[in-house]
Design a protein around this motif. Structure first.
Motif, short mmCIF file in Angstrom:
data_model
loop_
_atom_site.label_atom_id
_atom_site.label_comp_id
_atom_site.label_asym_id
_atom_site.label_seq_id
_atom_site.Cartn_x
_atom_site.Cartn_y
_atom_site.Cartn_z
N SER A 87 1.04 -0.88 0.12
CA SER A 87 0.05 -0.38 0.03
C SER A 87 0.99 1.03 0.29
CB SER A 87 -1.36 0.21 0.86
OG SER A 87 -1.45 1.13 1.27
N THR A 88 0.05 2.10 -0.57
CA THR A 88 1.27 3.96 -0.38
C THR A 88 0.73 5.13 0.04
OG1 THR A 88 0.01 4.44 -2.69
CG2 THR A 88 1.76 3.67 -2.69
N GLU A 89 -0.56 4.03 1.15
CA GLU A 89 -1.52 5.15 1.76
C GLU A 89 -0.50 5.51 2.61
OE1 GLU A 89 -3.78 6.34 1.31
OE2 GLU A 89 -4.09 5.73 -0.78
N CYS A 90 0.10 6.67 3.75
CA CYS A 90 0.60 7.21 4.57
C CYS A 90 -0.19 6.09 6.04
CB CYS A 90 0.57 8.01 5.06
SG CYS A 90 2.22 8.39 3.92
N GLU A 91 -1.67 6.18 5.59
CA GLU A 91 -2.48 5.64 7.33
C GLU A 91 -3.57 4.54 6.09
OE1 GLU A 91 -2.57 6.35 10.21
OE2 GLU A 91 -0.12 7.92 9.68
N PRO A 92 -3.33 3.27 6.27
CA PRO A 92 -4.17 2.80 5.31
C PRO A 92 -5.16 2.38 5.84
CG PRO A 92 -1.95 1.59 6.33
CD PRO A 92 -2.21 2.79 6.75
N GLY A 93 -6.27 1.99 5.52
CA GLY A 93 -7.10 0.86 6.08
C GLY A 93 -6.87 -0.32 6.70
N PRO A 94 -7.54 -0.85 6.94
CA PRO A 94 -7.46 -2.19 7.44
C PRO A 94 -7.19 -2.94 6.35
CG PRO A 94 -9.80 -1.71 8.62
CD PRO A 94 -8.83 -0.69 7.14
N HIS A 95 -6.40 -4.21 7.10
CA HIS A 95 -4.91 -5.17 5.96
C HIS A 95 -5.70 -6.65 6.57
CE1 HIS A 95 -3.13 -6.95 2.73
NE2 HIS A 95 -2.35 -7.79 3.79
N THR A 96 -6.47 -7.22 5.51
CA THR A 96 -6.22 -8.98 6.05
C THR A 96 -5.81 -9.54 5.10
OG1 THR A 96 -9.04 -8.71 5.63
CG2 THR A 96 -8.75 -10.55 5.46
N TYR A 97 -5.10 -10.65 6.28
CA TYR A 97 -4.17 -11.71 5.77
C TYR A 97 -5.17 -12.91 5.50
CZ TYR A 97 -0.40 -9.14 7.24
OH TYR A 97 0.39 -7.87 7.25
N VAL A 98 -5.64 -13.74 4.33
CA VAL A 98 -5.79 -14.60 4.27
C VAL A 98 -5.81 -15.62 4.57
CG1 VAL A 98 -7.67 -15.54 2.60
CG2 VAL A 98 -7.32 -13.34 1.93
N SER A 99 -4.93 -16.63 3.95
CA SER A 99 -3.80 -17.60 4.57
C SER A 99 -2.59 -17.06 6.27
CB SER A 99 -2.43 -17.93 3.17
OG SER A 99 -3.45 -17.90 2.37
N PRO A 100 -2.86 -18.72 6.81
CA PRO A 100 -2.36 -18.95 7.91
C PRO A 100 -0.95 -18.78 7.37
CG PRO A 100 -3.77 -20.69 7.40
CD PRO A 100 -4.10 -19.75 5.68
N GLY A 101 0.02 -18.62 8.35
CA GLY A 101 1.65 -17.88 8.10
C GLY A 101 2.59 -16.70 9.39
N TYR A 102 2.90 -16.77 8.77
CA TYR A 102 3.96 -15.87 10.11
C TYR A 102 4.44 -14.72 9.04
CZ TYR A 102 4.57 -18.69 13.90
OH TYR A 102 4.40 -19.45 14.73
N TYR A 103 4.07 -13.82 9.13
CA TYR A 103 4.18 -12.64 8.34
C TYR A 103 5.31 -11.30 8.42
CZ TYR A 103 0.46 -15.05 5.71
OH TYR A 103 0.03 -15.47 5.46
N THR A 104 6.26 -11.02 8.00
CA THR A 104 6.53 -9.75 8.19
C THR A 104 6.24 -8.21 7.53
OG1 THR A 104 9.69 -11.00 8.31
CG2 THR A 104 9.41 -8.74 7.64
N VAL A 105 6.51 -8.03 8.15
CA VAL A 105 5.93 -6.43 7.87
C VAL A 105 6.58 -5.04 8.60
CG1 VAL A 105 3.72 -4.01 8.27
CG2 VAL A 105 3.39 -6.92 8.84
N GLU A 106 6.89 -4.05 6.66
CA GLU A 106 8.02 -3.20 6.69
C GLU A 106 7.33 -1.81 5.85
OE1 GLU A 106 11.87 -4.58 4.42
OE2 GLU A 106 10.62 -3.24 3.18
N LEU A 107 7.78 -0.85 6.86
CA LEU A 107 7.01 0.73 6.50
C LEU A 107 8.25 1.28 6.20
CD1 LEU A 107 5.33 2.68 6.37
CD2 LEU A 107 5.22 3.30 8.34
N THR A 108 8.52 1.73 4.58
CA THR A 108 9.12 2.93 3.61
C THR A 108 8.74 3.94 4.10
OG1 THR A 108 9.79 1.15 3.08
CG2 THR A 108 11.02 3.72 2.20
N VAL A 109 9.07 5.19 4.40
CA VAL A 109 9.17 6.32 5.04
C VAL A 109 9.63 7.14 3.99
CG1 VAL A 109 6.80 6.29 6.56
CG2 VAL A 109 9.31 7.08 6.65
N SER A 110 9.55 8.96 3.22
CA SER A 110 10.35 9.42 2.55
C SER A 110 9.38 10.76 2.20
CB SER A 110 10.94 8.75 1.74
OG SER A 110 9.65 8.58 0.69
N GLY A 111 10.30 11.57 2.21
CA GLY A 111 10.19 12.85 2.13
C GLY A 111 11.55 14.05 2.01
N LEU A 112 11.50 15.25 2.27
CA LEU A 112 12.08 16.13 1.88
C LEU A 112 13.30 15.80 3.30
CD1 LEU A 112 10.21 19.47 1.62
CD2 LEU A 112 11.56 18.21 -0.20
N GLY A 113 12.93 14.72 4.01
CA GLY A 113 14.25 15.14 5.04
C GLY A 113 14.68 14.23 4.49
N GLY A 114 15.46 12.75 3.79
CA GLY A 114 15.00 11.98 3.62
C GLY A 114 14.43 10.83 3.24
#
Length: 166
Positions: A87-114
């Motif tokens: 997703s490219t939303e800074c404030e995303p809505g709910p996300h649904t995990y359909v399949s069983p498993g372990y999930y690694t989540v990553e967030l990248t933020v960028s702007g004028l400061g880097g």
């Protein structure tokens, strides 16, 4: 009669960026502006990516609400939910995990400061049916038989070998 040149410099602060507008010309002539953009990262706060989620685990399908807790000057976000969706939303809505498993989540933020990235390995756990040995023991022709029990995602136990669990 000599005319004097006039120099006018305006400094504008627009959403954390700096622009310098310069006017050089004779007085009372039509204005011609030249815009120069300065290195705006000198004036922007470096972003720090941070997020939380609720719930962190549960049965599939699992709906998770992610909260962006990042600080600094940023205006772009990229979420990687670890299940092949982004997703490219800074404030995303709910996300649904359909399949069983372990999930690694990553967030990248960028702007004028880097830019900055926060990665949380195995942050979300979604599970499916769990199979356990049956607590029902039966004798068939003198042999002890163990029937499997399935615990559904709704939290109830049923006998997998017999409809209705009896």
């Amino acid at each position: 009669m000599k005319r004097a040149l006039q120099l006018l410099v305006l400094i504008l602060l627009l959403s954390s960026s700096v622009a310098v507008l310069a006017y050089v010309g004779l007085p009372y002539e039509p204005i011609s502006l030249t815009a120069l953009r300065l290195n705006s990262s000198l004036y922007a706060e470096e972003p720090v990516a941070e997020f939380s989620a609720d719930p962190l685990d549960g049965p599939s399908p699992l709906e998770v609400i992610f909260t962006n807790e990042s600080t600094g000057d940023f205006d772009e976000c990229i979420w990687d939910y670890g299940d092949g969706t982004t997703s490219t939303e800074c404030e995303p809505g709910p996300h649904t995990y359909v399949s069983p498993g372990y999930y690694t989540v990553e967030l990248t933020v960028s702007g004028l400061g880097g830019s900055d990235t926060e990665t949380k390995p195995n942050y979300i756990m979604s599970w499916g049916p769990i199979y356990l040995p049956s607590i029902w023991n039966e004798y068939r022709g003198g042999n002890l038989v163990f029937l499997p029990v399935v615990i559904s995602t709704s939290g109830t136990a049923t006998d997998a070998a017999r409809p209705g669990g009896r």
